[in-house]
Write a protein that holds these residues in place. Structure first.
Motif, PDB file in Angstrom:
ATOM      1  N   LEU A 217      -3.174 -26.475 -14.955  1.00  0.00           N
ATOM      2  CA  LEU A 217      -2.118 -25.528 -14.627  1.00  0.00           C
ATOM      3  C   LEU A 217      -2.616 -24.087 -14.679  1.00  0.00           C
ATOM      4  O   LEU A 217      -3.317 -23.693 -15.620  1.00  0.00           O
ATOM      5  N   ALA A 218      -2.218 -23.320 -13.659  1.00  0.00           N
ATOM      6  CA  ALA A 218      -2.400 -21.863 -13.669  1.00  0.00           C
ATOM      7  C   ALA A 218      -1.118 -21.271 -14.223  1.00  0.00           C
ATOM      8  O   ALA A 218      -0.076 -21.286 -13.559  1.00  0.00           O
ATOM      9  N   VAL A 219      -1.175 -20.744 -15.432  1.00  0.00           N
ATOM     10  CA  VAL A 219       0.024 -20.276 -16.129  1.00  0.00           C
ATOM     11  C   VAL A 219       0.120 -18.756 -16.018  1.00  0.00           C
ATOM     12  O   VAL A 219      -0.712 -18.028 -16.575  1.00  0.00           O
ATOM     13  N   LEU A 220       1.124 -18.310 -15.306  1.00  0.00           N
ATOM     14  CA  LEU A 220       1.375 -16.871 -15.196  1.00  0.00           C
ATOM     15  C   LEU A 220       1.784 -16.273 -16.538  1.00  0.00           C
ATOM     16  O   LEU A 220       1.377 -15.159 -16.879  1.00  0.00           O
ATOM     17  N   GLY A 252      -4.867 -15.687 -23.511  1.00  0.00           N
ATOM     18  CA  GLY A 252      -5.156 -14.262 -23.653  1.00  0.00           C
ATOM     19  C   GLY A 252      -5.599 -13.629 -22.348  1.00  0.00           C
ATOM     20  O   GLY A 252      -6.258 -12.587 -22.347  1.00  0.00           O
ATOM     21  N   LEU A 253      -5.231 -14.247 -21.237  1.00  0.00           N
ATOM     22  CA  LEU A 253      -5.616 -13.737 -19.927  1.00  0.00           C
ATOM     23  C   LEU A 253      -4.472 -12.943 -19.312  1.00  0.00           C
ATOM     24  O   LEU A 253      -3.321 -13.032 -19.735  1.00  0.00           O
ATOM     25  N   GLY A 254      -4.796 -12.173 -18.270  1.00  0.00           N
ATOM     26  CA  GLY A 254      -3.745 -11.659 -17.416  1.00  0.00           C
ATOM     27  C   GLY A 254      -3.088 -12.820 -16.704  1.00  0.00           C
ATOM     28  O   GLY A 254      -3.533 -13.972 -16.796  1.00  0.00           O
ATOM     29  N   ARG A 255      -2.028 -12.564 -15.985  1.00  0.00           N
ATOM     30  CA  ARG A 255      -1.274 -13.621 -15.313  1.00  0.00           C
ATOM     31  C   ARG A 255      -2.194 -14.441 -14.397  1.00  0.00           C
ATOM     32  O   ARG A 255      -2.848 -13.893 -13.518  1.00  0.00           O
ATOM     33  N   VAL A 256      -2.243 -15.753 -14.615  1.00  0.00           N
ATOM     34  CA  VAL A 256      -3.143 -16.637 -13.874  1.00  0.00           C
ATOM     35  C   VAL A 256      -2.382 -17.240 -12.697  1.00  0.00           C
ATOM     36  O   VAL A 256      -1.354 -17.890 -12.870  1.00  0.00           O
ATOM     37  N   ALA A 257      -2.896 -17.029 -11.489  1.00  0.00           N
ATOM     38  CA  ALA A 257      -2.214 -17.469 -10.272  1.00  0.00           C
ATOM     39  C   ALA A 257      -2.769 -18.766  -9.701  1.00  0.00           C
ATOM     40  O   ALA A 257      -2.078 -19.452  -8.945  1.00  0.00           O
TER      41      ALA A 257
END
Length: 526
Positions: A217-220, A252-257
């Motif tokens: 999953l890419a979690v925003l 801890g990432l920026g929004r992941v698309a």
């Protein structure tokens, strides 16, 4: 005399203190305001309010080109330019790397306001010369328990287990659920696979190699724009009984698309490429190298491949036929470019620009890698219809472009359709004639675009490929411009390509989460 001398000495000391203070601030790295040197305005005459000087074309190209391509004046109406220029100057002031003389903000605003139109030109209403060659029966699906408006940000057709018909995988950004819809039973079964996650993409892959499919999953973290580090990559570990356990691989990432899997490092382990969209500051493209030795404690080591924010998609393919997986990045925000990352081994990638838009407000929001013209190589299908930046405008440069692969970079662009809010282009052979058609959807939320209904704007569009590279446009649906995503494939095992449309409805209306468009085209009329 002594009093005058003391005053003179006092003035001299004051100036010395001012110079010393300036030197201390400069030595301390006072930031972009000290490195950027605005051109001084001429001193006004006493009692008169100065008229701002207009920047020259050369100055505007230079200051705007420091961050992105020069934006033409006709990309926004006159009233919107002050906000756009102010935002650009805010970016300049926050980045100490820009060390050059630039004109005052008011001078640039004056330049654009003088040249911009009062309003953007409206697109003509497209009228097809004949009816669409494909017929669909539509059935809407929504969980019975759902109390919120639907927020489908991603749909795909998947087979989680062998020997089953495809099901619909849905990422709902409002309910924060990942669900699996089985349209083959009555009533359709809607199973929640994970909850509490605001996702933009879900990729089915056997990540741990145990013979059972998993989902990455890419979690925003937040559907709405933010530079907060709320994004993550989550592995839904599949079990033989059909259950899934969430495991966070990186947070801890920026929004992941977007997240895609491939053996980028050449080992027998699947690595991950991550589109960290972020917003204005957070964001990059990451390679997560799989160094796992114990899947009870998976280990993925991140490496930055590109430091630009705004990447929306990273589809994987072997672009040059060397047997190594490459990927293509669609980078939006002010960059508005499509870049091929060619795998040179050892975690190294060579970048080749496939396409760069003519201005930084292009609105890149969708991509598919597909051999559209059937010549044996992969092309890029690109949409630009991001409509969520204020002021909320119907932009005549939104639409879908085919980037034709002619064996060299950049690819050759062909504009296929102009459409407000266009997104999520998918190519499929809907007619069974061996030529790929294209379907795309439109997202223009009613709360921001109330004119979508009286104007009868397209919300689902079919581009019929009548001969290689030649397309005829058909409107399949109008006014209901609540679609962020769609997917195409043979959902019912009939040999026909069906369509699934995801609905994201702002403003509290219930509505359906997904609509299944079953292809019922009569074969004799194809």
């Amino acid at each position: 005399m002594r009093i005058k001398d003391r005053k003179r000495r006092g003035v001299a000391r004051a100036w010395l203190w001012l110079f010393a203070l300036a030197a201390i601030v400069a030595a301390a790295g006072g930031g972009a305001y000290f490195l950027l040197r605005p051109r001084p305005e001429p001193a006004p005459e006493v009692g008169l309010r100065p008229e701002p000087t207009e920047a020259t074309a050369e100055e505007v190209h230079r200051v705007c080109g420091a961050c992105h391509t020069y934006p033409p004046a006709d990309t926004f109406p006159r009233f919107a330019w002050r906000k756009e220029v102010k935002q650009g100057y805010d970016f300049l002031h926050k980045d100490p790397s820009y060390n050059f003389e630039y004109p005052p903000l008011e001078a640039v605003v004056r330049y654009y306001e003088k040249r911009a139109p009062e309003s953007l030109e409206l697109l003509p209403v497209p009228i097809a010369a004949r009816p669409a060659p494909v017929r669909f029966d539509r059935v809407a699906h929504r969980p019975d328990r759902a109390a919120e408006a639907p927020g489908a940000a991603h749909v795909s057709l998947v087979r989680l287990f062998p020997n089953e018909l495809p099901k619909i995988l849905v990422c709902d950004a409002i309910s924060k659920e990942v669900g699996l819809v089985d349209p083959h039973v009555s009533p359709p079964d809607w199973k929640v696979l994970a909850s509490g996650l605001t996702c933009a993409h879900a990729e089915v892959v056997d990540l741990d190699g145990d013979g059972v499919n998993d989902i990455v999953l890419a979690v925003l973290g937040s559907f709405y724009a933010t530079d907060e580090r709320v994004g993550s990559v989550v592995w839904l570990r599949g079990a033989a009984d059909g259950s899934f356990t969430p495991v966070t691989l990186l947070d801890g990432l920026g929004r992941v698309a977007d997240v895609r899997a491939a053996r980028f490092m050449g080992s027998d382990k699947l690595d991950l490429v991550v589109a960290e969209f972020g917003w204005h500051k957070a964001g990059s493209i990451l390679l997560l190298e799989n160094r796992t030795t114990d899947w009870q404690q998976p280990m993925f080591v991140p490496r930055v491949l590109d430091s630009r924010h705004g990447t929306t998609h990273v589809p994987v393919a072997d672009l040059n036929g060397d047997g190594k997986p490459d990927f293509v990045a669609a980078i939006s925000q002010e960059h508005e470019t499509v870049v091929a990352f060619l795998n040179e081994g050892g975690g190294r990638f060579r970048k080749e620009t496939i396409y760069t838009a003519s201005h930084p407000s292009f609105g890149t929001n969708g991509i598919q890698l597909v051999d559209l013209d059937g010549d044996g190589d992969l092309d890029v299908l690109l949409s630009n219809g991001d409509s969520l930046d204020s002021p909320y405008l119907l932009k005549p440069y939104h639409g879908v472009t085919w980037l034709e692969n002619r064996g060299k970079y950049p690819f050759t662009p062909h504009r296929l359709a102009d459409c407000y809010g266009a997104g999520s282009p998918v190519a499929a052979d809907f007619r069974g004639k061996g030529l790929l058609d294209i379907v795309f959807v439109s997202f223009l939320p009613a709360e921001y675009f109330p004119q979508r209904t009286p104007m009868g704007l397209d919300s689902v569009v079919l581009l019929e490929q009548v001969k290689p590279g030649e397309f005829v446009r058909h409107s399949l649906e109008r006014e209901k411009c609540d679609h962020l995503t769609c997917a195409a494939g043979d959902l019912f095992g009939t040999g026909r390509a069906d369509l699934v449309v995801g609905n994201y409805i702002r403003g509290g209306s219930r509505g359906s989460s997904v609509s299944v468009w079953r292809n019922v085209t009569d074969k004799s009329t194809k």
